[in-house]
Write a protein that holds these residues in place. Sequence first.
Motif, PDB file in Angstrom:
ATOM      1  N   CYS A  24       0.822  -1.215   0.000  1.00 57.79           N
ATOM      2  CA  CYS A  24       0.000   0.000   0.000  1.00 57.79           C
ATOM      3  C   CYS A  24       0.854   1.263   0.000  1.00 57.79           C
ATOM      4  O   CYS A  24       0.389   2.336  -0.383  1.00 57.79           O
ATOM      5  N   ASP A  49      -4.313   4.536   0.263  1.00 56.55           N
ATOM      6  CA  ASP A  49      -5.753   4.324   0.302  1.00 56.55           C
ATOM      7  C   ASP A  49      -6.109   3.817   1.706  1.00 56.55           C
ATOM      8  O   ASP A  49      -5.790   2.679   2.067  1.00 56.55           O
ATOM      9  N   GLN A  50      -6.747   4.666   2.488  1.00 55.04           N
ATOM     10  CA  GLN A  50      -7.058   4.346   3.883  1.00 55.04           C
ATOM     11  C   GLN A  50      -7.831   3.035   4.013  1.00 55.04           C
ATOM     12  O   GLN A  50      -7.516   2.207   4.869  1.00 55.04           O
ATOM     13  N   THR A  51      -8.818   2.838   3.172  1.00 53.24           N
ATOM     14  CA  THR A  51      -9.639   1.626   3.252  1.00 53.24           C
ATOM     15  C   THR A  51      -8.794   0.384   3.000  1.00 53.24           C
ATOM     16  O   THR A  51      -8.897  -0.604   3.737  1.00 53.24           O
ATOM     17  N   ARG A  52      -7.953   0.428   1.995  1.00 59.75           N
ATOM     18  CA  ARG A  52      -7.116  -0.735   1.684  1.00 59.75           C
ATOM     19  C   ARG A  52      -6.128  -1.006   2.812  1.00 59.75           C
ATOM     20  O   ARG A  52      -5.902  -2.165   3.191  1.00 59.75           O
ATOM     21  N   GLU A  98      -6.521  -0.316   5.968  1.00 57.64           N
ATOM     22  CA  GLU A  98      -7.287  -0.895   7.075  1.00 57.64           C
ATOM     23  C   GLU A  98      -7.591  -2.364   6.823  1.00 57.64           C
ATOM     24  O   GLU A  98      -7.501  -3.194   7.746  1.00 57.64           O
ATOM     25  N   GLU A  99      -7.958  -2.701   5.599  1.00 59.69           N
ATOM     26  CA  GLU A  99      -8.261  -4.098   5.268  1.00 59.69           C
ATOM     27  C   GLU A  99      -7.024  -4.984   5.426  1.00 59.69           C
ATOM     28  O   GLU A  99      -7.100  -6.084   5.992  1.00 59.69           O
ATOM     29  N   GLU A 100      -5.888  -4.516   4.926  1.00 53.01           N
ATOM     30  CA  GLU A 100      -4.660  -5.319   5.025  1.00 53.01           C
ATOM     31  C   GLU A 100      -4.183  -5.411   6.469  1.00 53.01           C
ATOM     32  O   GLU A 100      -3.724  -6.469   6.918  1.00 53.01           O
TER      33      GLU A 100
END
Length: 114
Positions: A42, A50-53, A55-57
Amino acid sequence: MPTPSTLAALRTFVAERDWDQFHSPENLAKSISIEASELLECFQWSSNFDQTRVEEELADVVTYCIHLANKIGVDLDEIVMRKLQSTRAKYPVELAKGRMTKYTELAADQGEKE
């Protein structure tokens, strides 16, 4: 650390899918490394992310860490506090504050300044 409800949700999720049979300590450690690499990706080309990505990782890394701790029978709070205690001894505030020097070099660096 994860709440009891989060731990229960993770255990239920794995049990419903009968995935515990695949969760050997070795496989979980590999998965932590793989997911950590995906987290690092990321930030590969830019500090903009990308904040969402992210957080997911990060959630994937933490989830596999929780699974590994559960599998090998350790309490995450206990091992983190134990590690913090040993790290605190390696990095005393008076030598380490505001510095990113490795602990093996702290005393030598301090001697050079005096």
